[in-house]
Design a protein around this motif. Sequence first.
Motif, mmCIF file in Angstrom:
data_model
loop_
_atom_site.group_PDB
_atom_site.id
_atom_site.type_symbol
_atom_site.label_atom_id
_atom_site.label_comp_id
_atom_site.label_asym_id
_atom_site.label_seq_id
_atom_site.Cartn_x
_atom_site.Cartn_y
_atom_site.Cartn_z
ATOM 1 N N PHE A 131 0.838 -1.211 0.000
ATOM 2 C CA PHE A 131 0.000 0.000 0.000
ATOM 3 C C PHE A 131 0.870 1.257 0.000
ATOM 4 N N LYS A 132 1.896 1.274 0.834
ATOM 5 C CA LYS A 132 2.793 2.439 0.869
ATOM 6 C C LYS A 132 3.552 2.595 -0.445
ATOM 7 N N GLN A 133 3.942 1.462 -1.039
ATOM 8 C CA GLN A 133 4.659 1.528 -2.315
ATOM 9 C C GLN A 133 3.775 2.078 -3.427
ATOM 10 N N GLU A 134 2.462 1.887 -3.298
ATOM 11 C CA GLU A 134 1.519 2.445 -4.274
ATOM 12 C C GLU A 134 1.258 3.929 -4.028
ATOM 13 N N GLY A 135 1.849 4.476 -2.969
ATOM 14 C CA GLY A 135 1.680 5.900 -2.678
ATOM 15 C C GLY A 135 0.784 6.203 -1.505
ATOM 16 N N GLY A 136 0.322 5.175 -0.791
ATOM 17 C CA GLY A 136 -0.563 5.392 0.336
ATOM 18 C C GLY A 136 0.159 5.874 1.581
ATOM 19 N N ASP A 137 -0.570 6.542 2.464
ATOM 20 C CA ASP A 137 -0.036 7.043 3.727
ATOM 21 C C ASP A 137 -0.648 6.273 4.893
ATOM 22 N N ILE A 138 0.159 6.022 5.920
ATOM 23 C CA ILE A 138 -0.314 5.400 7.158
ATOM 24 C C ILE A 138 -0.128 6.395 8.289
ATOM 25 N N VAL A 139 -1.212 6.677 9.020
ATOM 26 C CA VAL A 139 -1.202 7.628 10.122
ATOM 27 C C VAL A 139 -1.564 6.894 11.409
ATOM 28 N N ILE A 140 -0.777 7.106 12.450
ATOM 29 C CA ILE A 140 -1.081 6.521 13.760
ATOM 30 C C ILE A 140 -1.881 7.536 14.565
ATOM 31 N N SER A 141 -3.135 7.205 14.830
ATOM 32 C CA SER A 141 -4.013 8.097 15.577
ATOM 33 C C SER A 141 -5.189 7.297 16.115
ATOM 34 N N ASP A 142 -5.546 7.545 17.355
ATOM 35 C CA ASP A 142 -6.694 6.883 17.973
ATOM 36 C C ASP A 142 -7.936 7.719 17.673
ATOM 37 N N ILE A 143 -8.703 7.284 16.690
ATOM 38 C CA ILE A 143 -9.864 8.052 16.237
ATOM 39 C C ILE A 143 -11.010 7.887 17.227
ATOM 40 N N HIS A 144 -11.554 9.021 17.688
ATOM 41 C CA HIS A 144 -12.666 8.955 18.637
ATOM 42 C C HIS A 144 -13.941 9.618 18.120
ATOM 43 N N THR A 145 -13.833 10.396 17.026
ATOM 44 C CA THR A 145 -15.006 11.093 16.496
ATOM 45 C C THR A 145 -14.966 11.084 14.977
ATOM 46 N N LEU A 146 -16.123 10.811 14.369
ATOM 47 C CA LEU A 146 -16.276 10.889 12.919
ATOM 48 C C LEU A 146 -17.389 11.877 12.601
ATOM 49 N N ARG A 147 -17.135 12.763 11.630
ATOM 50 C CA ARG A 147 -18.126 13.742 11.214
ATOM 51 C C ARG A 147 -18.303 13.679 9.697
ATOM 52 N N ALA A 148 -19.520 13.384 9.291
ATOM 53 C CA ALA A 148 -19.841 13.378 7.865
ATOM 54 C C ALA A 148 -20.578 14.661 7.536
ATOM 55 N N GLU A 149 -19.970 15.504 6.692
ATOM 56 C CA GLU A 149 -20.553 16.776 6.312
ATOM 57 C C GLU A 149 -20.945 16.717 4.843
ATOM 58 N N GLU A 150 -21.446 17.815 4.332
ATOM 59 C CA GLU A 150 -21.960 17.822 2.957
ATOM 60 C C GLU A 150 -20.872 17.538 1.934
ATOM 61 N N ASN A 151 -19.665 18.061 2.177
ATOM 62 C CA ASN A 151 -18.618 17.964 1.174
ATOM 63 C C ASN A 151 -17.412 17.130 1.593
ATOM 64 N N ALA A 152 -17.414 16.586 2.803
ATOM 65 C CA ALA A 152 -16.236 15.852 3.275
ATOM 66 C C ALA A 152 -16.592 15.022 4.496
ATOM 67 N N VAL A 153 -15.682 14.135 4.844
ATOM 68 C CA VAL A 153 -15.765 13.357 6.084
ATOM 69 C C VAL A 153 -14.497 13.649 6.880
ATOM 70 N N THR A 154 -14.650 13.831 8.185
ATOM 71 C CA THR A 154 -13.504 14.152 9.028
ATOM 72 C C THR A 154 -13.369 13.128 10.142
ATOM 73 N N ALA A 155 -12.172 12.634 10.326
ATOM 74 C CA ALA A 155 -11.838 11.743 11.441
ATOM 75 C C ALA A 155 -11.011 12.536 12.438
ATOM 76 N N ILE A 156 -11.467 12.557 13.688
ATOM 77 C CA ILE A 156 -10.815 13.331 14.738
ATOM 78 C C ILE A 156 -10.226 12.355 15.748
ATOM 79 N N GLY A 157 -8.925 12.498 16.004
ATOM 80 C CA GLY A 157 -8.272 11.550 16.891
ATOM 81 C C GLY A 157 -7.156 12.157 17.698
ATOM 82 N N SER A 158 -6.338 11.283 18.258
ATOM 83 C CA SER A 158 -5.279 11.700 19.172
ATOM 84 C C SER A 158 -4.200 12.518 18.487
ATOM 85 N N HIS A 159 -4.131 12.458 17.161
ATOM 86 C CA HIS A 159 -3.136 13.228 16.417
ATOM 87 C C HIS A 159 -3.808 14.200 15.449
#
Length: 415
Positions: A213-241
């Motif tokens: 996945f990383k070799q294909e250009g993907g990013d891996i982020v270490i974060s403990d996600i505690h909140t998800l928000r789906a809005e009209e134009n985007a989705v946001t994941a809110i976490g420890s980082h």
Amino acid sequence: MTGNTDQTVLVVGAGIVGTSTAYTLQKAGYRVTLIDRIGPCAGSSYGNAGAIVDSCVPNALPGILKSVPSMLLDPTGPLTIRWSYLHKITPWLLRFVQETRAERVEHNAKYLGALTSSASSDWQVMMENTGLQHLIRDEGWLKVYDSEEGFQETHAMRDLMLRHGSPFEVLGIGDLRDLEPNLSHIFKHGIYHNKSRFLLNPEKVVHGIADAFKQEGGDIVISDIHTLRAEENAVTAIGSHGNVSADKLVLCTGAWSKKLARQLGADIPLDTERGYHLMMPAVEEKGIGRPIVYGEKSFVLAPMERGIRLTSQVEFAGLERGPDFRRVRKLLPYAQKMLPSLKTDEQDVWLGYRPSLPDSLPIIGPSPESNRVIFAFGHQHLGMTLGPTTARLVKEMLNDEMGSREMWPYRANRF
């Protein structure tokens, strides 16, 4: 590439389902960020038996309730309920009982089999694309029984597999000795899932997919996600980082998915079937060639790169309580009885959390509140089996290659 380079996707959860999904989407042209609180393969994908099983059998079968008291009273039995957790698991258990009705069993078997029937071919594509073919074996999956009574109790299960086209063979004493000559001769019957496969090192496989996945250009982020928000134009994941936003989000957090899914409009009866494993030294001579289930005791001996892995049982105790390794260690005499050459020196002992739903079907489909979010969790004992299959289905949904009717049985609001 399918021309989706302008679309960004967050995949939350880096077990086999999430890692496979992130890789598949990245390879399909999406710009993907994979987020996990610890990193790839930190949960139940690490400690399983490595099975890729073509099976349609749900956990809730007619007659299972009659077996519950004996399972709970047996100190080496396949089921444990921490009594302090009983009040929390009771609603799940009541729904589970409803799924034992004949019409529900047939429904669940049909749609579970529809997923697992393509698992082997989906894994083949994944392993070829990532260069991990050396870590998969086509040796099948074997269940053995040392008593006539134990084998006869599988009658309903075998009938179900016959009706729904899950391939298997019934083996007698001679067949078992031919297939597994080093297995104890106490076993009288076997059920051989001859089209199933297994992974020699599940942890190495998941990390290998993450590397691809990383070799294909993907990013891996270490974060403990505690909140998800789906809005009209985007989705946001809110976490420890901090916050991460994208056009779409795929939720693959396994047993930890319930609270996050509720934030997106889904009240899902998800609970965890805790399972243990114990690693022992490899058997250089007189070993076994495939994962083998001791039917009456419901544990597995699986030959892996690192040694022999014993995986066992179901414990209902939630996500917060600590492990109790005494029960899995009590199985060691039975494991040595099963494979006389086994050395029972303990190399590693581990607890994992299987995300389970009462009907044994995973949740794969959009959030009830936002078509920007796809749920992909609840695979119970079949997470490893269905990782690449789920990834393919998520890609097809994002690409609008699949109608909602095809995924209707796996929808989030079916309960």
